[in-house]
Design an enzyme around this catalytic site. Structure first.
Site, PDB file in Angstrom:
ATOM      1  N   LYS A 169       2.413 -27.179 -18.283  1.00 20.59           N
ATOM      2  CA  LYS A 169       2.751 -26.352 -17.114  1.00 20.59           C
ATOM      3  C   LYS A 169       4.018 -26.896 -16.472  1.00 20.59           C
ATOM      4  O   LYS A 169       4.072 -28.073 -16.103  1.00 20.59           O
ATOM      5  CB  LYS A 169       1.595 -26.381 -16.105  1.00 20.59           C
ATOM      6  N   ASP A 181      11.822 -20.091 -11.956  1.00 21.87           N
ATOM      7  CA  ASP A 181      12.670 -20.978 -12.765  1.00 21.87           C
ATOM      8  C   ASP A 181      11.901 -21.633 -13.906  1.00 21.87           C
ATOM      9  O   ASP A 181      12.451 -22.450 -14.643  1.00 21.87           O
ATOM     10  CB  ASP A 181      13.306 -22.052 -11.871  1.00 21.87           C
ATOM     11  N   ASP A 308      -5.445 -13.292 -11.533  1.00 25.33           N
ATOM     12  CA  ASP A 308      -4.735 -14.043 -12.575  1.00 25.33           C
ATOM     13  C   ASP A 308      -5.051 -15.528 -12.493  1.00 25.33           C
ATOM     14  O   ASP A 308      -4.645 -16.291 -13.383  1.00 25.33           O
ATOM     15  CB  ASP A 308      -3.217 -13.801 -12.491  1.00 25.33           C
ATOM     16  N   ASN A 309      -5.764 -15.937 -11.460  1.00 24.73           N
ATOM     17  CA  ASN A 309      -6.161 -17.338 -11.334  1.00 24.73           C
ATOM     18  C   ASN A 309      -7.667 -17.508 -11.521  1.00 24.73           C
ATOM     19  O   ASN A 309      -8.241 -18.503 -11.085  1.00 24.73           O
ATOM     20  CB  ASN A 309      -5.743 -17.896  -9.970  1.00 24.73           C
TER      21      ASN A 309
HETATM   22  P1  AMP Z   1       0.535 -18.842  -9.331  1.00 28.04           P
HETATM   23  O1  AMP Z   1       0.466 -18.280  -7.955  1.00 28.04           O
HETATM   24  O2  AMP Z   1       1.093 -20.224  -9.410  1.00 28.04           O
HETATM   25  O3  AMP Z   1      -0.759 -18.720 -10.046  1.00 28.04           O
HETATM   26  O4  AMP Z   1       1.610 -17.942 -10.138  1.00 28.04           O
HETATM   27  C1  AMP Z   1       1.568 -16.538 -10.182  1.00 28.04           C
HETATM   28  C2  AMP Z   1       2.491 -16.062 -11.275  1.00 28.04           C
HETATM   29  O5  AMP Z   1       3.815 -16.489 -11.049  1.00 28.04           O
HETATM   30  C3  AMP Z   1       2.117 -16.543 -12.674  1.00 28.04           C
HETATM   31  O6  AMP Z   1       2.454 -15.542 -13.586  1.00 28.04           O
HETATM   32  C4  AMP Z   1       3.017 -17.757 -12.840  1.00 28.04           C
HETATM   33  O7  AMP Z   1       3.270 -18.045 -14.192  1.00 28.04           O
HETATM   34  C5  AMP Z   1       4.278 -17.299 -12.129  1.00 28.04           C
HETATM   35  N1  AMP Z   1       5.048 -18.412 -11.581  1.00 28.04           N
HETATM   36  C6  AMP Z   1       4.739 -19.198 -10.534  1.00 28.04           C
HETATM   37  N2  AMP Z   1       5.714 -20.100 -10.309  1.00 28.04           N
HETATM   38  C7  AMP Z   1       6.666 -19.884 -11.249  1.00 28.04           C
HETATM   39  C8  AMP Z   1       7.911 -20.487 -11.547  1.00 28.04           C
HETATM   40  N3  AMP Z   1       8.400 -21.506 -10.834  1.00 28.04           N
HETATM   41  N4  AMP Z   1       8.616 -19.991 -12.591  1.00 28.04           N
HETATM   42  C9  AMP Z   1       8.149 -18.967 -13.315  1.00 28.04           C
HETATM   43  N5  AMP Z   1       6.993 -18.350 -13.077  1.00 28.04           N
HETATM   44  C10 AMP Z   1       6.248 -18.801 -12.067  1.00 28.04           C
HETATM   45 MG    MG Z   2      -1.633 -18.730 -11.619  1.00 26.77          MG
END
Ligand code: AMP
Ligand code: MG
Length: 541
Positions: A169, A181, A308-309
């Site tokens: 990750k 990013d 998605d989580n």
């Molecule tokens: P999260 O809230 O961290 O579960 O992320 C939600 C979505 O955003 C998922 O599809 C992650 O892969 C994407 N995501 C979160 N942070 C980043 C990042 N820095 N770069 C690319 N994708 C991200």
């Molecule tokens: Mg996520």
């Protein structure tokens, strides 16, 4: 009807062509080992191939055996791509206990080869890296296509504990990165590393973390931070959102293939059911109910329970703005980005149920009868309360079930809320409560000692029939001394930013066995300092 309405945002995705990329074959991958062989075969540089130097130059062997079951689903499910390297990586934290469980050779996690491989700078022999596509509901709203925006799956390891997928990750951009990013910052990576192991130590279903590596590469968030990579494992990283993706983008064959993959590998008993896909929904509902019951009992707030989580295996996944409660406040919202309080501590069970409805909606094309889906979801409503009651009864040291136990748990929650009592300390001190003692260490946690006395009387009567040593033992196994409070993580992060990783190691050590006393570490089991309440944890990671 609902499906038709939900499908529209997906069609408007700014990345409609991304899935097309997944038909491209992966780049040819050269690891240092086979690069030497490659060169030797082409007679370019024979020195490496015939290096008979001292053994210390021999690369450490990870001892990995791979399968690529998820990749076997086919290119509609992912894009194959390599992780993007980070400059000059260094170790931040290593989980040697997990390395042993995975069957990795003990020296490997100490090697430069492992550091490079687990940062994504070199590909492990046999790995087949990919980023998967999924969609999801975020904060109650259909978000369309998401996917592994910064996590890269290397494949599935064959281990003594069954198959374990290994994912990096923060390993760089993927076709699903959207505006991101592809990176993760040191701060959030340390939090995920420590918390997933803390949850495992608490006996709560979770993804695991093998290590964190860092790099001084700058990453822009609210301020400039530095990059890190978490190597994490789970039998599968499939989320509710994977099912939503194929359902709402009207890909029924892929939806079925995904459901069959999950049933065959993780829920084989569903295959025998009259309606295997409804049985899958029920099994996931039950696992999710157990997981959230465990969260509630230990005072864990996830913070971003978007679909998605949510793991299809009922694992706690994607540690972002989580928090273990300090003072007990049922309405506590740990995520400063969650302005509506959607994922408040006391709403987590309902939110899990809401998410299961999204999964049910996604599986509906396979289930046919809406009533079968609703009946499968219904199981959450019985399993969750029973699982929570069982966990709370164990925390209270009750070795049997009696009428009135639910009311006792309820009144305990109400008392703790009214007095804003520190949740973890209350339960740990209660382990030492006896019907005869003055209960002073517990009583002093309450400003309203009268209501505590009334409760203590009720509790004393209930435990009169329980054998004291047995109760004490049960309570010590169910009321942790150590949880990853925000301020503990924060101090370890501040030190790590100065390249002192000792607190990360100490916390990992304590949190792996949080029910043990760990003499000498009392300060890490104490009340949070005043500044803890000002720590703002948001979705930024
Ligand atoms: P999260 O809230 O961290 O579960 O992320 C939600 C979505 O955003 C998922 O599809 C992650 O892969 C994407 N995501 C979160 N942070 C980043 C990042 N820095 N770069 C690319 N994708 C991200
Ligand atoms: Mg996520």
């Amino acid at each position: 009807m609902v499906q038709a309405a939900l499908a529209d945002p997906l069609r408007e995705s700014p990345y409609p062509g991304l899935l097309g990329d997944s038909t491209q074959p992966p780049d040819t991958i050269l690891t240092p080992g086979n690069a030497g062989l490659f060169a030797a075969l082409h007679n370019k540089d024979m020195s490496n191939a015939f290096d008979t130097g001292p053994a210390r130059f021999a690369p450490a062997e990870p001892g990995l055996r791979w399968n690529h079951t998820f990749a076997g689903l086919g290119p509609d499910f992912y894009t194959e791509l390599k992780p993007s390297p980070l400059p000059s990586p260094y170790w931040v934290g290593r989980n040697r206990a997990l390395a042993r469980e995975l069957g990795l050779q003990s020296q490997w996690l100490e090697s430069d080869e492992a550091l490079a491989a687990l940062t994504g700078n070199q590909l492990l022999p046999g790995a087949r890296p990919l980023a998967s596509v999924y969609s999801g509901h975020q904060f109650g709203v259909w978000a369309g296509q998401l996917g592994d925006g910064r996590a890269i799956l290397l494949g599935e390891l064959q281990t003594g504990q069954g198959p374990q997928e290994l994912q990096l990750k923060g390993a760089g951009k993927t076709p699903y990165s959207r505006m991101g990013d592809g990176r993760a910052v040191l701060r959030s990576s340390i939090r995920e590393f420590l918390c997933s192991e803390a949850m495992h130590g608490l006996g709560i279903a979770t993804t695991r973390a093998l290590c964190v590596t860092g790099s001084d590469a700058a990453v822009r968030r609210e301020t400039i931070e530095t990059a890190a990579v978490v190597a994490r494992t789970a039998p599968s990283f499939i989320r509710f959102g994977h099912f939503e993706h194929f359902s709402f983008s009207d890909q029924p064959a892929q939806l079925k293939a995904l459901a069959d993959h999950v049933i065959d590998r993780f829920y084989p008993h569903c295959r025998q059911a009259h309606q295997p896909y409804a049985a899958l929904l029920q099994a996931v509902s039950e696992r999710t109910a157990h997981m959230v019951a465990a969260w509630q009992a230990v005072g864990f707030c996830h913070g971003v329970m978007n679909t998605d989580n949510m793991s299809i295996l009922g694992l706690t996944i994607d540690y972002g703005p989580f928090q273990f409660l300090d003072a007990f406040d049922p309405a506590h919202v740990c995520n400063h980005s969650d302005e509506q309080g959607r994922y408040a501590y006391n709403k987590q069970p309902n939110m899990a149920y809401w998410n299961l409805f999204c999964l049910g909606q996604a599986l509906l094309p396979l289930i046919d009868q809406q009533d079968d889906a609703l009946a499968a979801l219904e199981s959450f409503k019985t399993v969750f309360p029973a699982a929570l009651q069982a966990r709370m009864a164990a925390k209270l040291g009750l070795t049997d079930e009696q009428d009135g136990d639910r009311e006792l748990v309820e009144s305990t929650f109400r008392l703790l809320a009214a007095n804003k009592v520190d949740y973890t300390i209350f339960w740990r001190r209660l382990c030492g409560f006896t019907a005869q003692s003055g209960h002073e260490p517990v009583r002093e946690l309450f400003f309203d000692s009268q209501s505590f006395n009334t409760w203590a009387l009720q509790y004393s009567e209930r435990i009169a029939s329980v054998e004291p040593a047995q109760r004490h033992d049960l309570m010590l196994k169910n009321n942790p001394k150590f949880v990853l409070r925000n301020h503990l993580g924060e101090k370890a992060i501040q030190a790590a930013k100065l390249k002192d990783f000792s607190q990360v190691a100490t916390l990992l050590d304590l949190l792996e066995t949080p029910f043990d006393e760990h003499p000498g570490h009392e300060s890490l089991a104490g009340f949070p300092p005043d500044w803890a309440s000002s720590i703002a944890i948001s979705c930024s990671s």
